[in-house]
Each structure stands twice: as structure tokens, then as C-alpha cells.
Design a protein around this motif. Structure first.
Motif, PDB file in Angstrom:
ATOM      1  N   LEU A  37       0.822  -1.211   0.000  1.00  0.00           N
ATOM      2  CA  LEU A  37       0.000   0.000   0.000  1.00  0.00           C
ATOM      3  C   LEU A  37       0.859   1.266   0.000  1.00  0.00           C
ATOM      4  O   LEU A  37       0.493   2.271  -0.620  1.00  0.00           O
ATOM      5  N   ILE A  38       2.001   1.219   0.675  1.00  0.00           N
ATOM      6  CA  ILE A  38       2.861   2.403   0.769  1.00  0.00           C
ATOM      7  C   ILE A  38       3.728   2.556  -0.482  1.00  0.00           C
ATOM      8  O   ILE A  38       3.822   3.647  -1.052  1.00  0.00           O
ATOM      9  N   PHE A  39       4.400   1.485  -0.897  1.00  0.00           N
ATOM     10  CA  PHE A  39       5.292   1.513  -2.064  1.00  0.00           C
ATOM     11  C   PHE A  39       4.805   0.493  -3.093  1.00  0.00           C
ATOM     12  O   PHE A  39       5.331  -0.617  -3.163  1.00  0.00           O
ATOM     13  N   PRO A  40       3.806   0.829  -3.900  1.00  0.00           N
ATOM     14  CA  PRO A  40       3.232  -0.176  -4.817  1.00  0.00           C
ATOM     15  C   PRO A  40       4.093  -0.410  -6.065  1.00  0.00           C
ATOM     16  O   PRO A  40       3.891   0.198  -7.106  1.00  0.00           O
ATOM     17  N   THR A  41       5.067  -1.280  -5.949  1.00  0.00           N
ATOM     18  CA  THR A  41       5.835  -1.693  -7.127  1.00  0.00           C
ATOM     19  C   THR A  41       5.302  -3.045  -7.594  1.00  0.00           C
ATOM     20  O   THR A  41       4.602  -3.751  -6.863  1.00  0.00           O
ATOM     21  N   LEU A  43       6.946  -5.749  -8.137  1.00  0.00           N
ATOM     22  CA  LEU A  43       7.550  -6.835  -7.363  1.00  0.00           C
ATOM     23  C   LEU A  43       6.800  -7.041  -6.042  1.00  0.00           C
ATOM     24  O   LEU A  43       6.540  -8.186  -5.646  1.00  0.00           O
ATOM     25  N   ASP A  44       6.431  -5.956  -5.378  1.00  0.00           N
ATOM     26  CA  ASP A  44       5.684  -6.068  -4.129  1.00  0.00           C
ATOM     27  C   ASP A  44       4.321  -6.707  -4.342  1.00  0.00           C
ATOM     28  O   ASP A  44       3.860  -7.515  -3.535  1.00  0.00           O
ATOM     29  N   VAL A  45       3.679  -6.344  -5.429  1.00  0.00           N
ATOM     30  CA  VAL A  45       2.356  -6.914  -5.729  1.00  0.00           C
ATOM     31  C   VAL A  45       2.465  -8.408  -5.993  1.00  0.00           C
ATOM     32  O   VAL A  45       1.675  -9.201  -5.465  1.00  0.00           O
ATOM     33  N   PHE A  46       3.445  -8.808  -6.810  1.00  0.00           N
ATOM     34  CA  PHE A  46       3.625 -10.236  -7.086  1.00  0.00           C
ATOM     35  C   PHE A  46       3.994 -11.012  -5.830  1.00  0.00           C
ATOM     36  O   PHE A  46       3.480 -12.112  -5.597  1.00  0.00           O
ATOM     37  N   LEU A  47       4.867 -10.456  -5.015  1.00  0.00           N
ATOM     38  CA  LEU A  47       5.239 -11.121  -3.772  1.00  0.00           C
ATOM     39  C   LEU A  47       4.038 -11.254  -2.837  1.00  0.00           C
ATOM     40  O   LEU A  47       3.850 -12.293  -2.195  1.00  0.00           O
ATOM     41  N   PHE A  48       3.211 -10.220  -2.778  1.00  0.00           N
ATOM     42  CA  PHE A  48       2.010 -10.257  -1.941  1.00  0.00           C
ATOM     43  C   PHE A  48       1.030 -11.328  -2.434  1.00  0.00           C
ATOM     44  O   PHE A  48       0.460 -12.073  -1.630  1.00  0.00           O
ATOM     45  N   ILE A  49       0.867 -11.436  -3.731  1.00  0.00           N
ATOM     46  CA  ILE A  49      -0.023 -12.469  -4.296  1.00  0.00           C
ATOM     47  C   ILE A  49       0.509 -13.863  -3.994  1.00  0.00           C
ATOM     48  O   ILE A  49      -0.252 -14.768  -3.620  1.00  0.00           O
ATOM     49  N   ILE A  50       1.805 -14.054  -4.118  1.00  0.00           N
ATOM     50  CA  ILE A  50       2.407 -15.358  -3.830  1.00  0.00           C
ATOM     51  C   ILE A  50       2.243 -15.712  -2.351  1.00  0.00           C
ATOM     52  O   ILE A  50       1.916 -16.854  -2.005  1.00  0.00           O
ATOM     53  N   LEU A  51       2.440 -14.736  -1.464  1.00  0.00           N
ATOM     54  CA  LEU A  51       2.297 -15.001  -0.033  1.00  0.00           C
ATOM     55  C   LEU A  51       0.840 -15.313   0.338  1.00  0.00           C
ATOM     56  O   LEU A  51       0.586 -16.179   1.179  1.00  0.00           O
ATOM     57  N   ILE A  52      -0.110 -14.613  -0.282  1.00  0.00           N
ATOM     58  CA  ILE A  52      -1.523 -14.905  -0.023  1.00  0.00           C
ATOM     59  C   ILE A  52      -1.867 -16.320  -0.502  1.00  0.00           C
ATOM     60  O   ILE A  52      -2.562 -17.073   0.193  1.00  0.00           O
ATOM     61  N   ALA A  53      -1.380 -16.697  -1.676  1.00  0.00           N
ATOM     62  CA  ALA A  53      -1.623 -18.051  -2.185  1.00  0.00           C
ATOM     63  C   ALA A  53      -0.996 -19.098  -1.265  1.00  0.00           C
ATOM     64  O   ALA A  53      -1.606 -20.143  -0.998  1.00  0.00           O
ATOM     65  N   LEU A  54       0.205 -18.826  -0.758  1.00  0.00           N
ATOM     66  CA  LEU A  54       0.850 -19.749   0.176  1.00  0.00           C
ATOM     67  C   LEU A  54       0.065 -19.865   1.475  1.00  0.00           C
ATOM     68  O   LEU A  54      -0.102 -20.961   2.013  1.00  0.00           O
TER      69      LEU A  54
END
Length: 63
Positions: A37-41, A43-54
Motif C-alpha cells: 500500500l505504501i510503495f506499490p511496485t 515486485l511487491d504486488v507479485f510477492l504479496f499475491i504469492i504469499l496470499i496463495a501460500l
């Protein structure tokens, strides 16, 4: 003398590893969500999606 491989020891260590991952993935997801939310790059979005899926796969025991 040949040493036998104990399959139960591996399964117990895998259960311990999955339990630790279950405990750690939620705080990391929260941190990554705030960071996204603070630094929307991208890479951050993809990492967040991967962590949610995990997190979902560990919760519903798909892994």
C-alpha cells in the motif's frame, strides 16, 4: 551394517516445518500488504499475491 531410512522421522520434520510456515506466513503477509500500500511496485504486488496463495494453501492443506 546398513543403516535403514526412517520415513517417520522425515514426516515429523515436514510437519514441524509446515507448522512453522503457518505461523510465519500471516505476519509476513500483513507486513507485505502494508508495504504494498505504501510503495506499490510490481515486485511487491507479485510477492504479496504469492504469499496470499501460500497462506491459503497452508490453511486448506493443499500442500
Amino acid at each position: 551394517m546398513k543403516r535403514r531410512f526412517n520415513t517417520y522421522a522425515f514426516q515429523n520434520s515436514m510437519r514441524n516445518f509446515k507448522a512453522v510456515c503457518r505461523q510465519l506466513v500471516v505476519p509476513i503477509c500483513i507486513f507485505q500488504g502494508i508495504r504494498t500500500l505504501i510503495f506499490p511496485t510490481i515486485l511487491d504486488v507479485f510477492l504479496f499475491i504469492i504469499l496470499i496463495a501460500l497462506a491459503f494453501s497452508l490453511h486448506f492443506e493443499w500442500i
